[in-house]
Design an enzyme around this catalytic site. Structure first.
Site, PDB file in Angstrom:
ATOM      1  N   ASP A  29       0.829  -1.204   0.000  1.00 31.71           N
ATOM      2  CA  ASP A  29       0.000   0.000   0.000  1.00 31.71           C
ATOM      3  C   ASP A  29       0.873   1.267   0.000  1.00 31.71           C
ATOM      4  O   ASP A  29       1.697   1.438   0.903  1.00 31.71           O
ATOM      5  CB  ASP A  29      -0.879  -0.029   1.264  1.00 31.71           C
ATOM      6  CG  ASP A  29      -2.043   0.927   1.163  1.00 31.71           C
ATOM      7  OD1 ASP A  29      -2.092   1.712   0.188  1.00 31.71           O
ATOM      8  OD2 ASP A  29      -2.911   0.906   2.058  1.00 31.71           O
ATOM      9  N   ASP A  30       0.687   2.106  -1.001  1.00 29.03           N
ATOM     10  CA  ASP A  30       1.439   3.366  -1.106  1.00 29.03           C
ATOM     11  C   ASP A  30       2.957   3.149  -1.157  1.00 29.03           C
ATOM     12  O   ASP A  30       3.725   4.000  -0.718  1.00 29.03           O
ATOM     13  CB  ASP A  30       1.126   4.314   0.067  1.00 29.03           C
ATOM     14  CG  ASP A  30      -0.269   4.929  -0.006  1.00 29.03           C
ATOM     15  OD1 ASP A  30      -1.035   4.554  -0.915  1.00 29.03           O
ATOM     16  OD2 ASP A  30      -0.589   5.774   0.848  1.00 29.03           O
ATOM     17  N   CYS A  69      -6.076   4.168  -3.865  1.00 29.16           N
ATOM     18  CA  CYS A  69      -6.364   2.794  -3.433  1.00 29.16           C
ATOM     19  C   CYS A  69      -7.528   2.061  -4.094  1.00 29.16           C
ATOM     20  O   CYS A  69      -7.335   1.058  -4.759  1.00 29.16           O
ATOM     21  CB  CYS A  69      -6.662   2.770  -1.934  1.00 29.16           C
ATOM     22  SG  CYS A  69      -5.271   3.193  -0.916  1.00 29.16           S
ATOM     23  N   HIS A 125     -10.779  -2.571   0.999  1.00 33.54           N
ATOM     24  CA  HIS A 125     -11.066  -1.238   0.421  1.00 33.54           C
ATOM     25  C   HIS A 125     -11.896  -1.263  -0.850  1.00 33.54           C
ATOM     26  O   HIS A 125     -11.762  -0.397  -1.725  1.00 33.54           O
ATOM     27  CB  HIS A 125      -9.777  -0.429   0.204  1.00 33.54           C
ATOM     28  CG  HIS A 125     -10.013   1.039   0.430  1.00 33.54           C
ATOM     29  ND1 HIS A 125      -9.013   1.987   0.429  1.00 33.54           N
ATOM     30  CD2 HIS A 125     -11.161   1.712   0.665  1.00 33.54           C
ATOM     31  CE1 HIS A 125      -9.529   3.176   0.642  1.00 33.54           C
ATOM     32  NE2 HIS A 125     -10.836   3.030   0.796  1.00 33.54           N
ATOM     33  N   SER A 150      -8.452   1.479   4.637  1.00 33.79           N
ATOM     34  CA  SER A 150      -7.170   2.013   5.131  1.00 33.79           C
ATOM     35  C   SER A 150      -7.275   2.265   6.625  1.00 33.79           C
ATOM     36  O   SER A 150      -8.318   2.697   7.116  1.00 33.79           O
ATOM     37  CB  SER A 150      -6.837   3.336   4.453  1.00 33.79           C
ATOM     38  OG  SER A 150      -6.850   3.191   3.070  1.00 33.79           O
ATOM     39  N   ASP A 279      -0.276  -0.678  -4.820  1.00 35.15           N
ATOM     40  CA  ASP A 279      -1.518  -0.121  -5.368  1.00 35.15           C
ATOM     41  C   ASP A 279      -1.362   1.224  -6.070  1.00 35.15           C
ATOM     42  O   ASP A 279      -2.136   1.560  -6.950  1.00 35.15           O
ATOM     43  CB  ASP A 279      -2.600  -0.032  -4.280  1.00 35.15           C
ATOM     44  CG  ASP A 279      -2.254   0.952  -3.167  1.00 35.15           C
ATOM     45  OD1 ASP A 279      -1.068   1.327  -3.016  1.00 35.15           O
ATOM     46  OD2 ASP A 279      -3.175   1.353  -2.427  1.00 35.15           O
ATOM     47  N   LYS A 300       1.702   9.543  -5.446  1.00 30.29           N
ATOM     48  CA  LYS A 300       0.283   9.230  -5.272  1.00 30.29           C
ATOM     49  C   LYS A 300      -0.574  10.460  -5.604  1.00 30.29           C
ATOM     50  O   LYS A 300      -0.226  11.576  -5.239  1.00 30.29           O
ATOM     51  CB  LYS A 300       0.052   8.814  -3.817  1.00 30.29           C
ATOM     52  CG  LYS A 300      -1.375   8.433  -3.483  1.00 30.29           C
ATOM     53  CD  LYS A 300      -1.493   7.920  -2.046  1.00 30.29           C
ATOM     54  CE  LYS A 300      -2.925   7.515  -1.726  1.00 30.29           C
ATOM     55  NZ  LYS A 300      -3.062   6.971  -0.361  1.00 30.29           N
TER      56      LYS A 300
END
Ligand code: NAG
Ligand code: NAG
Ligand code: NAG
Length: 511
Positions: A29-30, A69, A125, A150, A279, A300
């Site tokens: 994630d990120d 996301c 999510h 999240s 993601d 992002k």
């Protein structure tokens, strides 16, 4: 030949396609393009991912479908751009009424058709819904353990050992982060000091169970790491010279290691395809805790490369040759690739945007893909496609800055103050020469004028195939859809707890 004999011969010599392969999808994630040691980060220490990269195939031109996301996750699991499934604009919230429509087919639902055991661990999510109708168990997963969104979408508690509160302010008005076991909340609020242990235990026991039963399986492990607020157990608090982000990344890597250990212990590595990616790009607004896009532009929240190009590693000893590929591929390609590997026809009543990656993975051949489409965070039918990659060229029809890039950082194009700008003719870059998208090519003259014409045609042809689904993220928010372990409680949402983890007073902020 009798079946038993055939199976034993298969096991002896590992004949291709004899047994159905196990599939493990690891989704960070990120995590940005520049965050892993194997992608050049000088102070990341990720021995398990480094080993995976050494033994596997590392992608240099791999994309997620969105710079945020939910849309990215919807495309990973369905093989379809988010505009076709309704996971736009933005992301689903805690309490969102909408979710991934139930008539969408996920990789899990696809694999269940041929008898796979399917398990998911981690961040979903893609919606919970008023009647929990969008949970992973409603989308083809037999088992689910995890927080369904999240972990910044909840009030924050303790993130680091011993009892240090989280660095970022979570959403105080929402319910404490729930940990689901299938459709039941087993812990609320989530205990971040043991969450990674909970996740890796769920993942490894699933692997062992399936291997013991000799049932082919699909495991989708979607880490909360390295999204903010970063957290880490005792073992990883202060473990990295990269600070909190490094601690979280180290814990992610440890979870990856436990999964590989389970695969090796179960003796199934010859028949297990593992794929790792992330993601979207790094959340640079978190500054020193915000991850790294390497030499790519922005992060992002934007359709520059830093928002959507991701590290990606494919691993399958004996089937995938170790090395590196510059071929173009994307998360949407996993759906058709996995369907092909397992001989399951892809649904014919809808458009699948992915293309089969098998030639890149198993034959060191060229990609079936020469085009990639970029949609922004807030995709809309009015603006449509923001950018198109065609072979080594990328044309930006719109660019947009983001609040997820700090105002004091140097690149004006990434900042929210840049706004959304239309480019006609589009801004054109050659990503093989200029991966950082710093030097637009002269589109007024040949040869770039002609290249823009070609890309315009590619874009028009693609857009003609798009029917925008009704937006799921715009369907509103209701308390009824916020997960609560004690639905009868009267001081919503504070009383939504299982009583196992003490609530930290929200004023205590030590870090
Ligand atoms: C799912 O249902 C919606 C609403 O009826 C429809 O618009 C959409 O096309 C369907 N999607 C698929 C993949 O069948
Ligand atoms: C953390 O806080 C809890 C609850 O206040 C307490 O029981 C526990 O002993 C604390 N742990 C440490 C290591 O200080
Ligand atoms: C982590 O490092 C900080 C700063 O050096 C220190 O104050 C803290 O005690 C350390 N925590 C642990 C659990 O080692």
């Amino acid at each position: 030949m009798d079946l038993k004999l055939m199976i034993s011969i298969c096991i002896l010599i590992h004949i291709v396609n004899c047994e159905k392969p196990n599939i493990i999808l690891l989704f960070a994630d990120d995590l940005g393009w520049g965050d892993l040691a194997s992608y050049g980060h000088p102070t990341s220490t990720t021995p398990n991912l480094d080993k995976m990269a050494e033994e596997g195939l590392k992608f240099m031109n791999f994309y997620s479908s969105s710079p945020v996301c939910s849309p990215s996750r919807s495309s990973l699991l369905t093989g379809r751009y988010q505009v076709r499934t309704g996971i736009y604009p933005g992301v689903l919230q805690c309490g969102s009424v909408g979710g991934l429509p139930l008539n969408e087919t996920t990789i899990a639902a696809q694999l269940k058709k041929v008898g796979y055991g399917t398990g998911m661990v981690g961040k979903w999510h893609l919606g919970v819904g008023k009647d929990q109708e969008y949970l992973p168990t409603k989308h083809g997963f037999d088992h689910y353990t995890g927080i369904p969104y999240s972990h910044d979408m909840c009030p924050d508690y303790v993130c680091f050992y011993p009892n240090k509160s989280c660095h970022d302010r979570g959403r105080v008005g929402d319910t404490p982060c729930p940990v689901f076991q299938d459709e039941k909340i087993i812990q609320q609020p989530a205990d971040f000091l043991t969450l990674s242990e909970t996740y890796s235990t769920a993942a490894t026991s699933f692997i062992h169970q399936m291997a013991d039963k000799k049932q082919p399986f699909f495991l989708y492990m979607a880490f909360q790491h390295t999204h903010h607020p970063q957290f880490a157990s005792k073992m990883f608090t202060n473990s990295s010279i990269r600070g909190m982000f490094g601690d979280a990344l180290n814990e992610l890597d440890w979870q990856v290691g436990r999964i590989f250990d389970a695969v090796n212990e179960a003796g199934i590595s010859h028949n297990t395809f593992v794929f790792f990616t992330s993601d979207n790009g790094p959340s640079l607004t978190r500054e020193v805790r915000g991850g790294n896009a390497g030499l790519l532009r922005c992060g992002k929240g934007t359709t520059y490369e830093g928002g959507m190009r991701e590290p990606a590693i494919a691993w399958w000893p004996g089937r995938i040759k170790p090395g590196k590929t510059s071929e173009l591929a994307a998360t949407v390609d996993l759906f058709p690739t996995i369907s092909k590997l397992t001989d399951i026809p892809i649904p014919s009543d809808r458009i699948i945007d992915g293309v089969d990656m098998s030639p890149i993975l198993f034959e060191s051949k060229m990609s079936n893909r020469d085009t990639y489409i970029y949609y922004p965070v807030d995709a809309s039918p009015k603006d449509g496609v923001f950018a198109v990659r065609y072979k080594e060229y990328k044309a930006h029809y719109y660019t947009t800055g983001t609040g997820l890039y700090p105002e004091q950082y140097p690149d004006a194009a990434c900042k929210v103050s840049a706004g959304t700008v239309q480019h006609d003719p589009p801004l054109l870059f050659n990503l093989n020469y200029d991966p950082g998208e710093l030097n637009p090519l002269n589109t007024k003259e040949s040869p770039y004028k002609g290249i823009v014409q070609t890309i315009n045609e590619v874009k028009t042809k693609f857009e003609a195939t798009v029917v925008w689904a009704e937006s799921e993220t715009n369907k509103g928010i209701t308390n009824a859809a916020k997960p609560c372990a004690k639905p009868e409680c009267d001081q919503f949402p504070q009383c939504c707890t299982t009583g196992t983890i003490p609530l930290m007073p929200k004023t205590i902020r030590i870090l």
